[in-house]
Motif scaffolding. Sequence first.
Motif, PDB file in Angstrom:
ATOM      1  N   SER A  15       0.858  -1.173   0.000  1.00  0.00           N
ATOM      2  CA  SER A  15       0.000   0.000   0.000  1.00  0.00           C
ATOM      3  C   SER A  15       0.896   1.225   0.000  1.00  0.00           C
ATOM      4  N   LEU A  16       0.520   2.242  -0.777  1.00  0.00           N
ATOM      5  CA  LEU A  16       1.324   3.451  -0.912  1.00  0.00           C
ATOM      6  C   LEU A  16       0.489   4.688  -0.610  1.00  0.00           C
ATOM      7  N   THR A  17       1.185   5.763  -0.247  1.00  0.00           N
ATOM      8  CA  THR A  17       0.549   7.063  -0.086  1.00  0.00           C
ATOM      9  C   THR A  17       1.337   8.078  -0.903  1.00  0.00           C
ATOM     10  N   LEU A  18       0.618   8.875  -1.702  1.00  0.00           N
ATOM     11  CA  LEU A  18       1.239   9.856  -2.588  1.00  0.00           C
ATOM     12  C   LEU A  18       1.075  11.253  -2.010  1.00  0.00           C
ATOM     13  N   PHE A  19       2.195  11.948  -1.873  1.00  0.00           N
ATOM     14  CA  PHE A  19       2.201  13.330  -1.393  1.00  0.00           C
ATOM     15  C   PHE A  19       2.595  14.267  -2.515  1.00  0.00           C
ATOM     16  N   GLU A  20       1.897  15.409  -2.590  1.00  0.00           N
ATOM     17  CA  GLU A  20       2.362  16.546  -3.378  1.00  0.00           C
ATOM     18  C   GLU A  20       2.760  17.612  -2.372  1.00  0.00           C
ATOM     19  N   GLY A  21       4.049  17.859  -2.280  1.00  0.00           N
ATOM     20  CA  GLY A  21       4.503  18.728  -1.208  1.00  0.00           C
ATOM     21  C   GLY A  21       4.167  18.090   0.131  1.00  0.00           C
ATOM     22  N   TYR A  22       3.364  18.793   0.928  1.00  0.00           N
ATOM     23  CA  TYR A  22       2.973  18.286   2.246  1.00  0.00           C
ATOM     24  C   TYR A  22       1.526  17.797   2.290  1.00  0.00           C
ATOM     25  N   GLN A  23       0.912  17.626   1.117  1.00  0.00           N
ATOM     26  CA  GLN A  23      -0.497  17.234   1.068  1.00  0.00           C
ATOM     27  C   GLN A  23      -0.655  15.860   0.424  1.00  0.00           C
ATOM     28  N   VAL A  24      -1.520  15.030   1.014  1.00  0.00           N
ATOM     29  CA  VAL A  24      -1.804  13.706   0.458  1.00  0.00           C
ATOM     30  C   VAL A  24      -2.654  13.858  -0.799  1.00  0.00           C
ATOM     31  N   ALA A  36      -2.366   8.227 -10.129  1.00  0.00           N
ATOM     32  CA  ALA A  36      -2.482   9.569  -9.539  1.00  0.00           C
ATOM     33  C   ALA A  36      -1.196  10.359  -9.755  1.00  0.00           C
ATOM     34  N   LEU A  37      -0.063   9.694  -9.675  1.00  0.00           N
ATOM     35  CA  LEU A  37       1.216  10.349  -9.936  1.00  0.00           C
ATOM     36  C   LEU A  37       1.284  10.835 -11.378  1.00  0.00           C
ATOM     37  N   ALA A  38       0.848   9.986 -12.310  1.00  0.00           N
ATOM     38  CA  ALA A  38       0.854  10.377 -13.720  1.00  0.00           C
ATOM     39  C   ALA A  38      -0.025  11.602 -13.953  1.00  0.00           C
ATOM     40  N   ALA A  39      -1.198  11.615 -13.328  1.00  0.00           N
ATOM     41  CA  ALA A  39      -2.099  12.761 -13.486  1.00  0.00           C
ATOM     42  C   ALA A  39      -1.468  14.031 -12.923  1.00  0.00           C
ATOM     43  N   ALA A  40      -0.808  13.925 -11.767  1.00  0.00           N
ATOM     44  CA  ALA A  40      -0.176  15.095 -11.152  1.00  0.00           C
ATOM     45  C   ALA A  40       0.939  15.637 -12.026  1.00  0.00           C
ATOM     46  N   ILE A  41       1.727  14.739 -12.611  1.00  0.00           N
ATOM     47  CA  ILE A  41       2.830  15.184 -13.460  1.00  0.00           C
ATOM     48  C   ILE A  41       2.303  15.786 -14.750  1.00  0.00           C
ATOM     49  N   LEU A  62       8.023   5.072  -8.878  1.00  0.00           N
ATOM     50  CA  LEU A  62       6.984   4.479  -9.723  1.00  0.00           C
ATOM     51  C   LEU A  62       7.165   4.906 -11.176  1.00  0.00           C
ATOM     52  N   ASP A  63       6.850   3.981 -12.070  1.00  0.00           N
ATOM     53  CA  ASP A  63       6.886   4.261 -13.500  1.00  0.00           C
ATOM     54  C   ASP A  63       5.493   4.753 -13.906  1.00  0.00           C
ATOM     55  N   TRP A  64       5.384   6.055 -14.151  1.00  0.00           N
ATOM     56  CA  TRP A  64       4.075   6.668 -14.426  1.00  0.00           C
ATOM     57  C   TRP A  64       3.825   6.857 -15.916  1.00  0.00           C
ATOM     58  N   GLU A  70      -2.208   1.285 -19.434  1.00  0.00           N
ATOM     59  CA  GLU A  70      -0.847   0.739 -19.488  1.00  0.00           C
ATOM     60  C   GLU A  70      -0.227   0.651 -18.092  1.00  0.00           C
ATOM     61  N   ILE A  71      -0.521   1.652 -17.269  1.00  0.00           N
ATOM     62  CA  ILE A  71      -0.023   1.627 -15.885  1.00  0.00           C
ATOM     63  C   ILE A  71      -0.649   0.466 -15.131  1.00  0.00           C
ATOM     64  N   ALA A  72      -1.953   0.246 -15.336  1.00  0.00           N
ATOM     65  CA  ALA A  72      -2.642  -0.856 -14.652  1.00  0.00           C
ATOM     66  C   ALA A  72      -2.032  -2.197 -15.031  1.00  0.00           C
ATOM     67  N   VAL A  73      -1.704  -2.367 -16.324  1.00  0.00           N
ATOM     68  CA  VAL A  73      -1.085  -3.616 -16.770  1.00  0.00           C
ATOM     69  C   VAL A  73       0.303  -3.757 -16.153  1.00  0.00           C
ATOM     70  N   ARG A  74       1.040  -2.660 -16.106  1.00  0.00           N
ATOM     71  CA  ARG A  74       2.419  -2.702 -15.593  1.00  0.00           C
ATOM     72  C   ARG A  74       2.461  -3.124 -14.130  1.00  0.00           C
ATOM     73  N   TYR A  75       1.486  -2.652 -13.351  1.00  0.00           N
ATOM     74  CA  TYR A  75       1.505  -2.927 -11.913  1.00  0.00           C
ATOM     75  C   TYR A  75       0.464  -3.961 -11.484  1.00  0.00           C
ATOM     76  N   ALA A  76      -0.048  -4.711 -12.456  1.00  0.00           N
ATOM     77  CA  ALA A  76      -0.987  -5.784 -12.099  1.00  0.00           C
ATOM     78  C   ALA A  76      -0.283  -6.796 -11.219  1.00  0.00           C
ATOM     79  N   ALA A  77      -1.004  -7.322 -10.219  1.00  0.00           N
ATOM     80  CA  ALA A  77      -0.410  -8.310  -9.300  1.00  0.00           C
ATOM     81  C   ALA A  77      -0.106  -9.575 -10.065  1.00  0.00           C
TER      82      ALA A  77
END
Length: 203
Positions: A15-24, A36-41, A62-64, A70-77
């Motif tokens: 499980s991961l938590t993504l921060f932008e600056g000091y905000q989740v 979410a990282l890809a969207a932020a970038i 993470l590879d965004w 494509e991201i879902a396929v890359r990180y599929a369990a």
Amino acid sequence: MSLPQTSAPPAPRPSLTLFEGYQVLARGSHVVVAQALAAAIRERRNGPVLAFDDHTGQVVDLDWRGSDGEIAVRYAAPEAPATSTEEASSTKARGPGRPRLGVTAREVTLLPSHWEWLATQRGGASVTLRRLVDDARRASATADRARAARDATYRFLHAIGGDLPGFEEVSRALFADDQLRMEALMVNWPADVRGYAQRLLST
């Protein structure tokens, strides 16, 4: 002597938590956070965007790249590997008295007095050593969890809060197990940073 070693228990679900600056920004699986990282970038947000492992507090790279699909396929369990016929036959072929635990043989070096004592124990040396290790693990479990939680909290705070006021004092309070002082020193820190640090510390 070859010491059979029991296999480790399964690791916690990632499980991961993504921060932008000091905000989740997001929390969840690698897929959710990478998307979410890809969207932020793509939105070119201000401030660093960092993903943290919710169990270790470490920054996760993470590879965004690509679409959400494509991201879902890359990180599929990955699927659990099936047991081969050869492995199954090998398991059945174990000799009598061999524990069916999935063990690994390792070398262990003891003094003659240790071997003499082990020779007097019921079940033999391997059984006795496994029992001693299990007893020691149970006895230190609470302290081990507390140490791991402190280390995870420090990794996170060092990565994200190294420039926040009072960081050094907060770190000292953390390793002194003085949670009340730590929380008092962090009272003016961003709420998401405080909340995540407390979450890691209580894991």
